[in-house]
Design an enzyme around this catalytic site. Structure first.
Site, PDB file in Angstrom:
ATOM      1  N   ASN A  78       0.842  -1.349   0.327  1.00 12.78           N
ATOM      2  CA  ASN A  78       0.700  -0.132   0.287  1.00 12.78           C
ATOM      3  C   ASN A  78       0.663   1.330  -0.193  1.00 12.78           C
ATOM      4  OD1 ASN A  78       0.955  -0.685   2.865  1.00 12.78           O
ATOM      5  ND2 ASN A  78      -0.937  -0.278   3.694  1.00 12.78           N
TER       6      ASN A  78
ATOM      7  N   GLY B  48       2.161  -5.926   8.017  1.00 10.45           N
ATOM      8  CA  GLY B  48       1.379  -6.989   7.079  1.00 10.45           C
ATOM      9  C   GLY B  48       0.133  -7.505   7.106  1.00 10.45           C
ATOM     10  N   SER B  49      -0.972  -8.390   7.025  1.00  6.65           N
ATOM     11  CA  SER B  49      -1.291  -8.834   7.845  1.00  6.65           C
ATOM     12  C   SER B  49      -1.847  -9.711   9.075  1.00  6.65           C
ATOM     13  CB  SER B  49      -2.505 -10.253   6.849  1.00  6.65           C
ATOM     14  OG  SER B  49      -1.906 -11.110   6.488  1.00  6.65           O
ATOM     15  N   VAL B  50      -2.889  -9.858  10.011  1.00 11.98           N
ATOM     16  CA  VAL B  50      -2.473 -10.834  10.673  1.00 11.98           C
ATOM     17  C   VAL B  50      -1.976 -12.543  10.846  1.00 11.98           C
ATOM     18  CG1 VAL B  50      -4.037 -11.997  13.026  1.00 11.98           C
ATOM     19  CG2 VAL B  50      -4.632  -9.547  12.234  1.00 11.98           C
TER      20      VAL B  50
ATOM     21  N   GLY C  64       1.456 -11.988  10.050  1.00 15.53           N
ATOM     22  CA  GLY C  64       2.475 -12.099  12.028  1.00 15.53           C
ATOM     23  C   GLY C  64       2.830 -12.860  12.510  1.00 15.53           C
TER      24      GLY C  64
ATOM     25  N   GLU D 243       3.743  -4.734  12.944  1.00 19.47           N
ATOM     26  CA  GLU D 243       3.253  -4.186  12.335  1.00 19.47           C
ATOM     27  C   GLU D 243       1.229  -4.465  11.558  1.00 19.47           C
ATOM     28  OE1 GLU D 243      -0.053  -1.600  11.289  1.00 19.47           O
ATOM     29  OE2 GLU D 243       2.314  -0.219  10.905  1.00 19.47           O
TER      30      GLU D 243
ATOM     31  N   CYS E 240      -3.647   0.386   7.082  1.00 19.09           N
ATOM     32  CA  CYS E 240      -4.099  -0.440   8.299  1.00 19.09           C
ATOM     33  C   CYS E 240      -4.695   0.654   8.933  1.00 19.09           C
ATOM     34  CB  CYS E 240      -2.964  -0.959   8.635  1.00 19.09           C
ATOM     35  SG  CYS E 240      -1.552   0.274   9.363  1.00 19.09           S
TER      36      CYS E 240
ATOM     37  N   GLU F 255       6.113   1.561  16.645  1.00 17.87           N
ATOM     38  CA  GLU F 255       6.875   2.190  15.540  1.00 17.87           C
ATOM     39  C   GLU F 255       7.230   4.134  15.264  1.00 17.87           C
ATOM     40  OE1 GLU F 255       7.741  -1.203  12.067  1.00 17.87           O
ATOM     41  OE2 GLU F 255       5.393  -0.049  12.380  1.00 17.87           O
TER      42      GLU F 255
END
Length: 502
Positions: A171, A245-247, A250, A267, A302, A481
């Site tokens: 993104n 990224g996505s869950v 992660g 994140e 996000c 972050e």
């Protein structure tokens, strides 16, 4: 630009301009060299606005990942001993180069990920600012002396971890590529990047710009998809992983990192709430609801406030004003056109995913207030475009109110009881951001205390502030972050006790 073709109205031809500024080295980079890419597997970089192929790129296999990580590991001892102010000077030089090439980098990203070129200029500025910010923090990587009571000298020092893997999404590819190397490099780590398979070209252009800035092996890049990322995360010489990224991504990183107890900074996703109280500034809240949804990025953020909670006393009027404003501000267009305010979804997969959620919402009884389909404009026929979409009559248990769509789909929920409201706001697996709109100071602070999210806006949304720690609760991530906390994520503390006994 003297050789750039012009259109009939005297403007630069963007297709011609794009061909001139694309990266020329379409392969992996490590040890200060562009590397050959054996193997038949390739990535096809596609322009999501037009469906046209931009480039074919090699996929790093396990042996290429191993070579890149070993190059970073070989470079780590010398880089970690480089005086902090020398490291800072290189980071500032990188920021200068990024600003000099910001317009070209924005155009590459617009073509590669589908976000509007005008908006992508801010991504380059944000990345440059992050490099400068962490360059300014290098002298804060320090320890402290501790009283022992027995006459000994006890002190701590912060040391870098080693090789850091940085994996980031489609993104904001350039902003993440340039901005997320800043903290680990400032702390004395070396980095291996894996850019998104959907939009890797701006990262390659970044490496071209910075290849001579940092010593060989300090900054490295491998191309590929999920398997490449998995090989990078699992490599025994990778000390830490920073993932945006996505869950599911992660979870995969955490599982792979567990074997060697690697440090992780994650994140992840969000299903973020915007809460509007009846006393809120109406016009500003409407504008905030549109801005917070990030329709500019097709909702692919996000931090998007994709759940809009409106008090029943203002609900109907607010929805009408919202739909009117969305129609005025956001109409899908070719991302490389400077006039475009809403681009394309990054890939066919993202496009199909959003359409599927729209279908599910209708099946579950939500009311489609606007959008929900591909635009009728024939010039957009080949692109991954969806109109900005707003659903009303959404219940908290519906999938579009529980799951991250990562597309241009806004869910509006009506509320009357504050306790029930906060139960619904907190009743998801995510906890990244929340936006609260009210003129009442007590309401603002008490609501901020009760919501389960890591980053709160009051009478604002979408803004990030360098130095303010960004990160989420629950499944939205691990660590913080954009602040000193991010710098410390890539260090470890050593304690030293010196006996003073004679």
């Amino acid at each position: 630009m003297s050789d750039t073709k012009l259109t009939s109205n005297g403007e630069p031809d963007l297709v011609d301009r794009l061909s001139q500024i694309m990266p020329t080295r379409l392969t992996h980079f490590w040890a200060g060299q562009w590397q050959p890419a054996p193997g038949a597997e390739v990535l096809e970089a596609i322009n999501p606005s037009t469906g046209e192929r931009l480039a074919s790129l090699p996929v790093a296999q396990a042996e290429q990942v191993d070579a890149a990580v070993r190059a970073a590991d070989d470079a780590f001892p010398a880089w970690s001993r480089t005086p902090p102010l020398e490291r800072a000077s290189m980071l500032r030089r990188a920021a200068v180069l990024i600003r000099e090439h910001a317009a070209d980098l924005a155009l590459i990203d617009a073509a590669g990920c589908g976000n509007p070129v005008k908006a992508m200029l801010f991504d380059a500025e944000i990345a440059a600012t992050q490099l400068e910010y962490f360059a300014g923090l290098v002298l804060e990587i320090k320890g402290e002396t501790l009283p022992t009571g027995n006459g000994s000298l006890n002190y701590t020092k912060r040391e870098p971890l080693g090789v850091v893997a940085r994996i980031f999404p489609f993104n904001h590819p350039f902003m993440f590529a340039a901005g997320k190397i800043a903290a680990p490099l400032a702390a004395g780590n070396t980095v291996v990047m894996k850019p998104p398979e959907q939009a890797p070209l701006s990262t390659l252009r970044l490496v071209e710009l910075l290849a001579e800035v940092f010593p060989p092996g300090v900054l490295n890049c491998v191309l590929g998809g999920r398997d490449t990322g998995a090989a990078l995360v699992a490599h025994p010489k990778v000390a830490a992983i920073g993932l945006i990224g996505s869950v599911p991504a992660g979870r995969a990183v955490l599982a792979a990192a567990a074997h060697d107890m690697k440090h992780t900074l994650l994140e992840l996703g969000g299903k973020n709430a915007m809460i509007v109280y009846p006393d809120a500034d109406f016009d500003k809240a409407v504008a905030g609801a549109v801005r917070g949804m990030n329709f500019t990025w097709c909702g692919q953020s996000c931090g998007s406030t994709s759940r809009l909670f409106l008090h029943e006393s203002i609900h109907d009027r607010f929805v009408q004003a919202l739909i009117t404003r969305v129609a005025i501000e956001h109409r899908p267009g070719i991302a490389t056109d400077p006039a475009t305010t809403m681009g394309a979804l990054a890939s066919e997969a993202q496009y199909r995913r959003s359409l599927e959620y729209i279908k599910i919402a209708l099946q579950e009884g939500a009311n489609l207030a606007c959008g929900g389909k591909h635009p009728e404009d024939p010039t957009l026929k080949q692109g991954y475009f969806i109109e900005p979409t707003v659903f009303t009559e959404v219940r908290p248990d519906m999938r579009i109110a529980q799951e991250e769509v990562f597309g241009p789909v806004l869910s509006v929920l009506k509320w009357s009881d504050e306790d029930e409201l906060l139960c619904a706001v907190n009743g998801v697996d995510f906890g990244l951001t929340t936006s609260i709109w009210t003129r009442d100071l007590v309401t603002a602070h008490s609501t901020a205390d009760r919501v389960q999210a890591g980053y709160i806006w009051i009478n604002d949304c979408s803004s990030h502030f360098i130095g303010a720690p960004f990160g989420g609760y629950k499944r939205s991530g691990k660590g913080r972050e954009e602040s000193r906390d991010e710098l410390f994520e890539f260090t470890q503390i050593k304690n030293i006790n010196v006996s003073m006994a004679r």
